[in-house]
Design a protein around this motif. Structure first.
Motif, PDB file in Angstrom:
ATOM      1  N   LEU A 170       0.979  -7.671  -9.104  1.00  0.00           N
ATOM      2  CA  LEU A 170       2.687  -8.134  -8.664  1.00  0.00           C
ATOM      3  C   LEU A 170       2.880  -8.726  -7.441  1.00  0.00           C
ATOM      4  CD1 LEU A 170       3.389  -3.621  -9.097  1.00  0.00           C
ATOM      5  CD2 LEU A 170       3.353  -5.567 -10.865  1.00  0.00           C
ATOM      6  N   ASP A 171       1.968  -9.340  -6.976  1.00  0.00           N
ATOM      7  CA  ASP A 171       2.988 -10.272  -5.754  1.00  0.00           C
ATOM      8  C   ASP A 171       1.628 -10.128  -5.096  1.00  0.00           C
ATOM      9  OD1 ASP A 171       5.225 -11.279  -5.651  1.00  0.00           O
ATOM     10  OD2 ASP A 171       5.113 -10.491  -2.838  1.00  0.00           O
ATOM     11  N   THR A 172       1.420 -11.847  -3.861  1.00  0.00           N
ATOM     12  CA  THR A 172       0.736 -11.884  -3.326  1.00  0.00           C
ATOM     13  C   THR A 172       2.437 -13.196  -2.190  1.00  0.00           C
ATOM     14  OG1 THR A 172       1.075 -14.372  -4.278  1.00  0.00           O
ATOM     15  CG2 THR A 172      -0.430 -12.623  -5.394  1.00  0.00           C
ATOM     16  N   ALA A 173       1.016 -12.949  -1.171  1.00  0.00           N
ATOM     17  CA  ALA A 173       2.311 -13.649   0.143  1.00  0.00           C
ATOM     18  C   ALA A 173       0.542 -14.143   0.719  1.00  0.00           C
ATOM     19  CB  ALA A 173       2.496 -12.550   0.779  1.00  0.00           C
ATOM     20  N   ARG A 174       1.315 -14.968   1.883  1.00  0.00           N
ATOM     21  CA  ARG A 174       0.069 -15.541   2.537  1.00  0.00           C
ATOM     22  C   ARG A 174      -1.036 -16.143   1.523  1.00  0.00           C
ATOM     23  NH1 ARG A 174       0.301 -11.935   8.353  1.00  0.00           N
ATOM     24  NH2 ARG A 174       2.163 -11.884   8.465  1.00  0.00           N
ATOM     25  N   SER A 175      -0.410 -17.220   1.083  1.00  0.00           N
ATOM     26  CA  SER A 175      -1.557 -17.770   0.847  1.00  0.00           C
ATOM     27  C   SER A 175      -2.392 -17.490  -0.345  1.00  0.00           C
ATOM     28  CB  SER A 175      -2.349 -18.585   0.592  1.00  0.00           C
ATOM     29  OG  SER A 175      -1.375 -19.471   1.804  1.00  0.00           O
ATOM     30  N   GLY A 176      -1.917 -15.610  -0.954  1.00  0.00           N
ATOM     31  CA  GLY A 176      -2.729 -14.907  -1.972  1.00  0.00           C
ATOM     32  C   GLY A 176      -3.848 -13.637  -1.138  1.00  0.00           C
ATOM     33  N   GLN A 177      -3.893 -14.205   0.687  1.00  0.00           N
ATOM     34  CA  GLN A 177      -4.335 -13.332   1.263  1.00  0.00           C
ATOM     35  C   GLN A 177      -4.239 -11.519   1.356  1.00  0.00           C
ATOM     36  OE1 GLN A 177      -3.829 -15.622   5.401  1.00  0.00           O
ATOM     37  NE2 GLN A 177      -6.024 -15.967   5.120  1.00  0.00           N
ATOM     38  N   VAL A 178      -2.613 -11.804   0.628  1.00  0.00           N
ATOM     39  CA  VAL A 178      -2.230 -10.128   0.899  1.00  0.00           C
ATOM     40  C   VAL A 178      -1.431  -9.743  -0.790  1.00  0.00           C
ATOM     41  CG1 VAL A 178      -0.179  -8.061   1.335  1.00  0.00           C
ATOM     42  CG2 VAL A 178      -0.668  -9.875   3.129  1.00  0.00           C
ATOM     43  N   SER A 219      10.292  -4.885  -5.913  1.00  0.00           N
ATOM     44  CA  SER A 219      10.110  -3.537  -5.638  1.00  0.00           C
ATOM     45  C   SER A 219       9.068  -3.543  -6.736  1.00  0.00           C
ATOM     46  CB  SER A 219      11.819  -3.123  -7.233  1.00  0.00           C
ATOM     47  OG  SER A 219      11.003  -2.034  -7.690  1.00  0.00           O
ATOM     48  N   LEU A 220       8.397  -2.539  -6.834  1.00  0.00           N
ATOM     49  CA  LEU A 220       7.090  -2.469  -7.471  1.00  0.00           C
ATOM     50  C   LEU A 220       6.915  -1.203  -8.449  1.00  0.00           C
ATOM     51  CD1 LEU A 220       4.422  -1.771  -4.397  1.00  0.00           C
ATOM     52  CD2 LEU A 220       5.357  -3.533  -5.632  1.00  0.00           C
ATOM     53  N   ASP A 221       6.937  -2.384  -9.988  1.00  0.00           N
ATOM     54  CA  ASP A 221       7.403  -1.592 -11.167  1.00  0.00           C
ATOM     55  C   ASP A 221       5.541  -0.727 -11.399  1.00  0.00           C
ATOM     56  OD1 ASP A 221       6.879  -0.497 -13.544  1.00  0.00           O
ATOM     57  OD2 ASP A 221       7.874  -2.992 -14.627  1.00  0.00           O
TER      58      ASP A 221
END
Length: 117
Positions: free
Chosen positions: A37-45, A6-8
């Motif tokens: 707020l969030d990262t994915a794919r080793s910071g690529q997203v 969830s994005l605050d």
């Protein structure tokens, strides 16, 4: 770890603060706040909230793709050689890799962003 986030839009933690780089500043003295707020794919997203005060800067995306949803404010974006487009609270847009132009914040803007590098 959950895969649903969830994005605050009003984070309670302190943001990263910055000002426009001198080589990108065109007009004014815009200041920026970023809440990652969030990262994915080793910071690529990366996903977060970003806020900017009035001023005009040069925007160069390079290989970055960015989706934006404006929560507050009014901006004008002009791609080099293209028309000026105006966006305000409630609008969505994408800056694709290779974008070069100007970003003019007319009223302090707050946005949700998703960046893919």
């Amino acid at each position: 770890m959950t895969l649903l986030v969830s994005l605050d839009t009003a984070p309670s933690f302190a943001p990263r603060e910055a000002v426009a780089a001198p080589d990108r500043l065109i007009e004014g003295a815009p200041a920026f706040k970023t809440w990652d707020l969030d990262t994915a794919r080793s910071g690529q997203v990366r996903t977060g909230i970003w806020e900017g005060t009035p001023g005009t800067t040069r925007s160069i995306k390079g290989e970055t793709f960015e989706y934006c949803h404006l929560l507050e404010g009014v901006i004008e974006i002009t791609e080099d050689g293209g028309p000026t487009q105006r966006f305000q609270a409630g609008d969505d847009f994408v800056l694709k890799p290779g974008f070069v132009g100007t970003w003019k914040t007319i009223e302090t803007v707050k946005k949700i962003f998703v960046i893919v590098t």
